[in-house]
Scaffold this active site. Structure first.
Site, PDB file in Angstrom:
ATOM      1  N   THR A  97       0.864  -1.179   0.000  1.00 13.32           N
ATOM      2  CA  THR A  97       0.000   0.000   0.000  1.00 13.32           C
ATOM      3  C   THR A  97       0.899   1.228   0.000  1.00 13.32           C
ATOM      4  OG1 THR A  97      -1.773  -1.131   1.185  1.00 13.32           O
ATOM      5  CG2 THR A  97      -1.783   1.275   1.239  1.00 13.32           C
ATOM      6  N   LYS A 172      -7.653   0.944  -2.734  1.00 12.08           N
ATOM      7  CA  LYS A 172      -7.227   0.599  -1.376  1.00 12.08           C
ATOM      8  C   LYS A 172      -7.469   1.771  -0.422  1.00 12.08           C
ATOM      9  CE  LYS A 172      -5.380  -1.646   2.046  1.00 12.08           C
ATOM     10  NZ  LYS A 172      -4.040  -2.232   2.071  1.00 12.08           N
ATOM     11  N   LYS A 240       0.121   5.395   8.392  1.00 17.20           N
ATOM     12  CA  LYS A 240       0.792   5.584   7.099  1.00 17.20           C
ATOM     13  C   LYS A 240      -0.240   5.588   5.971  1.00 17.20           C
ATOM     14  CE  LYS A 240       2.244   2.271   4.727  1.00 17.20           C
ATOM     15  NZ  LYS A 240       1.818   1.439   3.559  1.00 17.20           N
TER      16      LYS A 240
END
Length: 288
Positions: A97, A172, A240
């Site tokens: 990701t 995502k 993150k």
């Protein structure tokens, strides 16, 4: 069966690479910590390489599942990077990701070398990786996806092409945005039930069968009620990811007020010493 390389053998990458080896593919692995690669080979077979380039040489597909933008650039580019070892027509599949920006940059570098590129972030957590039941959201060319999908299916419950390069990462982000608000809502619900003197297990049994039901509720309510967070997807990684979401929102003009708020709640959890706790640890804030 294909000749493959897998870069990154963490809690997600290790099991994913294992599924590829079990499916009969010829797998060479690389991990920044070589001891982990040696352990993987001892358990699964296959081979290990000392650099991403060595792992990628002769591979039809190179999969990566590393930490962040910088980690991905490091394993892809440079003299020892995977791109240097890949031949024309090979396909790079990134399960990390990362930002859509780094994805597009690396895809352009790959294209100039005649390498296909698919961004394919995953959802399903450690259990999904171990059980081969991940959701995989992809961005790239249809022809590259058609070649890579049968390989990805070794560890996927669902694998879909969402659009051109970068579309997987944007999808995502949708996933993480949805999870952030959901976990906060679940945390408040369970904490409220506790304060009201209700039997949390009975509450969940009833409401999980209605409109409030979710994967998080079914799979995390017991550990949340017990304040057990030493499993699953770490708060540091979620922050993150949410940072990537918020930056992308600024770029495209989207409003994410709840996501921004929950990101700050996760910051509170970090200050409580919960950097490595599971994301369900949001409930811990409500105990203060």
């Amino acid at each position: 069966m294909a000749k493959l390389a897998f870069l990154g053998l963490g809690v997600m990458g290790g099991p994913m690479a294992g599924h590829l080896q079990a499916a009969g593919h010829e797998v060479t692995v690389y991990n920044r910590t070589a001891a982990r690669a040696k352990d993987w080979v001892s358990r699964h077979g296959g081979q290990m390489a000392e650099t991403p380039r060595e792992a990628a040489e002769g591979a039809e597909f190179v999969m990566a599942c590393v930490g962040n933008d910088d980690d991905l650039r490091q394993v892809c580019t440079g003299q020892d990077g995977a791109f240097a070892g890949m031949g024309q027509g090979a396909i790079f599949v990134d399960h990390t990701t990362v930002s859509a920006a780094v994805t597009r940059d690396l895809a352009q570098i790959a294209a100039e070398a005649g390498i296909g590129y698919i961004d394919a972030p995953i959802s399903g957590g450690q259990a999904g990786a171990e059980n081969g039941q991940l959701s995989v959201m992809c961005g790239g060319e249809q022809s590259d996806f058609d070649k890579a999908q049968p390989v990805i299916d070794s560890y996927a419950k669902i694998c879909r092409l969402m659009g051109p390069v970068g579309s997987g990462q944007m999808t995502k982000m949708c996933n993480q945005i949805a999870i952030a608000g959901l976990v906060q809502g679940l945390s408040e619900s369970l904490a409220f039930a506790e304060k009201a003197g209700l039997d949390v297990e009975k509450v969940v049994e009833v409401i999980s069968q209605g409109a409030a039901g979710s994967w998080q509720m079914v799979n995390r309510h017991k550990t949340m009620a017990a304040r057990e967070f030493e499993h699953g997807f770490a708060v540091d990684w979620m922050r993150k990811d949410l940072g990537i979401c918020l930056a992308a929102a600024d770029e495209i003009g989207a409003s994410l007020p709840v996501t921004a708020l929950v990101d700050q709640f996760y910051k509170d959890v970090q200050k409580m010493g919960g950097s490595r706790w599971d994301t369900s640890s949001l409930i811990a804030r409500l105990d203060r």
